[in-house]
Design an enzyme around this catalytic site. Structure first.
Site, short mmCIF file in Angstrom:
data_model
loop_
_atom_site.label_atom_id
_atom_site.label_comp_id
_atom_site.label_asym_id
_atom_site.label_seq_id
_atom_site.Cartn_x
_atom_site.Cartn_y
_atom_site.Cartn_z
N GLU A 106 -34.11 38.27 80.74
CA GLU A 106 -35.27 37.41 80.53
C GLU A 106 -36.16 37.40 81.77
O GLU A 106 -37.39 37.32 81.67
CB GLU A 106 -34.81 35.99 80.18
CG GLU A 106 -35.85 35.19 79.43
CD GLU A 106 -35.23 34.05 78.62
OE1 GLU A 106 -34.89 34.30 77.45
OE2 GLU A 106 -35.05 32.96 79.17
N CYS A 148 -32.87 31.19 73.51
CA CYS A 148 -31.41 31.02 73.35
C CYS A 148 -31.02 29.96 72.32
O CYS A 148 -29.87 29.93 71.90
CB CYS A 148 -30.73 30.78 74.68
SG CYS A 148 -31.57 29.61 75.70
N LYS A 162 -25.53 27.28 65.96
CA LYS A 162 -24.90 28.55 66.34
C LYS A 162 -24.12 29.15 65.17
O LYS A 162 -23.94 30.36 65.10
CB LYS A 162 -24.00 28.35 67.55
CG LYS A 162 -24.75 28.07 68.84
CD LYS A 162 -25.28 29.34 69.48
CE LYS A 162 -26.28 29.03 70.58
NZ LYS A 162 -27.00 30.23 71.03
N SER A 207 -39.16 35.29 73.88
CA SER A 207 -38.37 36.33 74.53
C SER A 207 -37.57 37.12 73.50
O SER A 207 -37.05 36.55 72.54
CB SER A 207 -37.43 35.67 75.54
OG SER A 207 -36.37 36.54 75.85
N GLU A 248 -29.71 39.71 61.77
CA GLU A 248 -30.09 40.35 63.04
C GLU A 248 -28.88 40.57 63.96
O GLU A 248 -28.93 41.41 64.85
CB GLU A 248 -31.09 39.48 63.81
CG GLU A 248 -32.47 39.40 63.21
CD GLU A 248 -32.61 38.25 62.21
OE1 GLU A 248 -31.58 37.74 61.74
OE2 GLU A 248 -33.76 37.88 61.92
N CYS A 250 -28.04 21.46 75.12
CA CYS A 250 -26.79 21.66 74.39
C CYS A 250 -25.73 20.61 74.67
O CYS A 250 -24.84 20.40 73.84
CB CYS A 250 -26.20 23.02 74.74
SG CYS A 250 -27.24 24.36 74.22
N GLU A 298 -26.79 30.91 63.47
CA GLU A 298 -27.19 32.09 64.26
C GLU A 298 -26.20 33.24 64.03
O GLU A 298 -26.60 34.38 63.79
CB GLU A 298 -27.26 31.74 65.75
CG GLU A 298 -27.69 32.91 66.63
CD GLU A 298 -27.76 32.53 68.11
OE1 GLU A 298 -28.88 32.47 68.65
OE2 GLU A 298 -26.72 32.27 68.73
N GLU A 346 -38.52 40.21 81.69
CA GLU A 346 -39.63 39.93 80.78
C GLU A 346 -40.66 39.02 81.44
O GLU A 346 -41.87 39.22 81.30
CB GLU A 346 -39.10 39.21 79.52
CG GLU A 346 -38.79 40.11 78.37
CD GLU A 346 -38.22 39.31 77.20
OE1 GLU A 346 -38.94 39.12 76.21
OE2 GLU A 346 -37.06 38.87 77.29
FE1 HC1 Z 1 -25.86 26.46 74.55
FE2 HC1 Z 1 -26.42 28.80 75.36
S1 HC1 Z 1 -26.65 26.91 76.62
S2 HC1 Z 1 -27.50 27.77 73.67
O1 HC1 Z 1 -26.86 25.16 74.38
O2 HC1 Z 1 -28.05 29.61 75.97
O3 HC1 Z 1 -24.68 26.18 71.92
O4 HC1 Z 1 -23.61 25.14 75.94
O5 HC1 Z 1 -23.66 28.47 74.58
O6 HC1 Z 1 -25.85 31.10 73.50
O7 HC1 Z 1 -24.82 30.03 77.55
C1 HC1 Z 1 -25.08 26.17 72.92
C2 HC1 Z 1 -24.45 25.53 75.36
C3 HC1 Z 1 -24.74 28.07 74.75
C4 HC1 Z 1 -26.04 30.27 74.27
C5 HC1 Z 1 -25.42 29.62 76.75
FE1 SF4 Z 2 -30.18 24.40 70.38
FE2 SF4 Z 2 -28.95 22.07 70.15
FE3 SF4 Z 2 -27.68 24.26 69.50
FE4 SF4 Z 2 -28.18 23.81 72.03
S1 SF4 Z 2 -26.85 22.59 70.76
S2 SF4 Z 2 -28.47 25.74 70.97
S3 SF4 Z 2 -30.16 22.77 71.92
S4 SF4 Z 2 -29.50 23.45 68.47
#
Ligand code: HC1
Ligand code: SF4
Length: 564
Positions: free
Chosen positions: A277, A298, A357, A318, A365, A503, A360, A280
């Site tokens: 990142e 993220c 997550k 990003s 993807e 998070c 995700e 970038e």
């Molecule tokens: Fe997160 Fe991340 S900080 S997004 O909040 O960028 O879930 O803890 O794991 O992927 O590292 C969550 C936390 C985490 C990612 C990182």
């Molecule tokens: Fe986003 Fe909340 Fe998940 Fe962290 S815990 S990645 S801020 S949705």
């Protein structure tokens, strides 16, 4: 000073928003469902009633304090009133507590216990309602809703998403997506903040424990696990430890006892993310003025929000995969050869503070040859359940270190778990001065703190100032985006996290109020303080990865495009 008389005691006030806050100040924990201190006032559950000096019953959460007013919290009338509400709620509620996901954590269950309810005088006339399991992140069980409205306010006011709302009137009232759609058919971003504030099991985070246990018990599977930054400062709360206490060593030890075959830390992925990142960002700065900043990528809740509400921003987000997905790809690659010689299959699990997550991990993807890089995501709370099921004495267990070859990570990677952390990690990377003093200066830039909107300026070179915005909570993101689009404000870099506070406040974490969230944030920074590696580029693992597996494959393994 202004004051009220509560149960005969004088309680002074100045900016308390309502009588309920004063009652709590007086040391009385009034039983309520709908009053969640971080949300706006609604007055729906009417459990927090108090009696004024004329015998009138008022909802303390929606009445502002008045100077010299007298109220009582404990009278026969109030007692009857509260019991009646509880019984009416219970009459319309499923009572299969032993098989409920919220068993032991449900506010209705707790209050029924506190009030010693042994039987319910009313017949249940509500129709059975269908479960909504359409989402990869949350499950809706409308039959367990008590109409407190916290989820509605969270989704609308704090997150600006508006995927759920009250529907119908009177006895038919429910909380539901518009037109009775399934939640997955709405613009829900999967942040799960509705579940985080739901006092019952009307909205819960989906569980993937069954599949994870199955994989662990299968000798043909190598079960590899990564643990997200924010998990370490919250999990201890479920084992009588203080919020913010860093229990990562104990978590690693517990995961070994649970039977995971290799244990890693997502902070490694975070280091990789910043390696990419920051490139970038530097490229963007070189390219010169642009209306839009580089947005972080993220948080999958934020990505979904941009996809549903701000498609025009997608080219400016990003292309870095999230740390979880970067590391997921690296882990699968790493074990590929070994898997075929040993005749096993690697299953990749991630322990996350987050419900989004799960979504995700399920996105197209992040599949290669149809196989997801991360097979299962389980939450902090799901891990707590695993630990409790097996009977591991978490308080007693000795800390252990993660496995080779991915055992090293920087403090910059750890602070990803709190709002402002991703940016601080990136700034450490792009600032040329690597002295301890420069590190201190970055600490005081204004990136830290739990405010929902932070703006700061950073001098990178002699005459170039980088303007940075950090937002958490999607309504805050929306306000900032509007300012960017209208030209009122200009930024070079903007970090967005869907959950207010980042998070550490994710929907997969133990239930928390402001106090716990603040303590978790401090815990993240403390973990950075004691770490020997402060910047991603100082992590020797980066060098070996970039010289090895990633040599010609950064694009394939570390980047993604959401622009389809
Ligand atoms: Fe997160 Fe991340 S900080 S997004 O909040 O960028 O879930 O803890 O794991 O992927 O590292 C969550 C936390 C985490 C990612 C990182
Ligand atoms: Fe986003 Fe909340 Fe998940 Fe962290 S815990 S990645 S801020 S949705």
């Amino acid at each position: 000073a202004k004051y009220m008389i509560i149960d005969g005691n004088r309680v002074e006030f100045n900016d308390e928003p309502n009588i309920l806050a004063l009652v709590r100040k007086a040391g009385i924990d009034l039983p309520t469902f709908c009053y969640y201190s971080d949300l706006s006032i609604y007055g729906a559950c009417r459990m927090c009633v108090v009696e004024d000096q004329w015998g009138g019953i008022i909802a303390s959460c929606s009445t502002p304090p008045k100077d010299k007013m007298e109220v009582k919290t404990n009278t026969p009338k109030l007692h009857q009133h509260r019991k009646m509400i509880l019984e009416l709620l219970l009459a319309a509620h499923c009572r299969d507590c032993t098989v409920c996901d919220k068993n032991g954590k449900c506010r209705l269950q707790e209050l029924a216990h506190r009030f010693g309810i042994k039987s319910v005088r009313f017949e249940n006339k509500t129709e059975e309602m269908e479960l909504d399991t359409s989402s990869a992140s949350i499950i809706r069980d409308p039959g367990k809703c008590i109409l407190c409205g916290d989820c509605v306010r969270m989704c609308n006011e704090i997150q600006n998403v508006g995927a759920i709302d009250f529907a119908h009137r009177g006895a038919k009232m429910i909380v539901s997506p518009a037109f009775n759609k399934k939640i997955a058919e709405t613009n829900c971003v999967n942040c799960g903040q509705c579940a985080a504030v739901c006092p019952t099991a009307a909205i819960t985070v989906k569980s993937d424990l069954k599949d994870v246990w199955k994989a662990i018990y299968n000798p043909k599977k190598r079960v590899v696990v990564q643990v997200a930054p924010a998990v370490r400062v919250a999990l201890g709360e479920e084992f009588h430890m203080k919020a913010g206490e860093n229990v990562i060593g104990k978590i690693v030890a517990a995961l070994r006892r649970l039977g995971f075959d290799a244990i890693f830390d997502t902070s490694v992925g975070a280091d990789l993310t910043i390696m990419e990142e920051s490139k970038e960002l530097l490229k963007k700065l070189e390219a010169g003025e642009n209306k839009y900043p580089l947005f972080t990528s993220c948080c999958p809740g934020w990505i979904r929000y941009a996809e549903t509400k701000h498609k025009e921003l997608l080219p400016y987000i990003s292309t870095c995969k999230s740390p979880m997905e970067m590391f997921g790809a690296v882990i699968k690659e790493h074990f590929k050869g070994l898997d075929s010689t040993e005749g096993v299959e690697t299953v990749s699990v991630a322990i996350m503070p987050c419900s989004a997550k799960k979504y995700e991990a399920s996105r197209e993807e992040f599949k290669r040859n149809d196989i997801p890089d991360v097979d299962y995501v389980i939450t902090t709370i799901e891990l707590v359940k695993m630990i409790k099921e097996i009977g591991i004495q978490f308080e007693e267990i000795e800390p252990e270190a993660p496995d080779m070859p991915f055992s090293l990570y920087s403090g910059a990677g750890v602070i990803f778990g709190v709002t402002g952390g991703v940016t601080e990690a990136a700034v450490r990377r792009v600032v040329a001065d690597k002295s301890p003093k420069a590190l201190k200066d970055i600490e005081f830039l204004g990136l830290r703190g739990m405010e929902g909107v932070k703006v700061c300026e950073l001098q990178v070179e002699e005459n170039s100032i980088v303007r940075i915005g950090v937002v958490s909570g999607l309504a805050n993101a929306e306000a900032l985006i509007e300012k960017i689009e209208s030209g009122e404000e200009h930024f070079d870099f903007v970090e967005v996290m869907a959950c207010p506070g980042g998070c550490i406040a994710g929907a997969g974490q133990p239930f928390s109020h402001k106090e716990e969230k603040n303590a978790r944030a401090l815990g993240m920074y403390k973990a950075d303080k004691v770490s020997q590696i402060k910047r991603c580029e100082e992590n020797p693992l980066m060098l070996s990865l970039y010289n090895g597996m990633l040599k010609h494959r950064t694009h394939e393994l570390l980047h993604v495009s959401y622009r389809k």
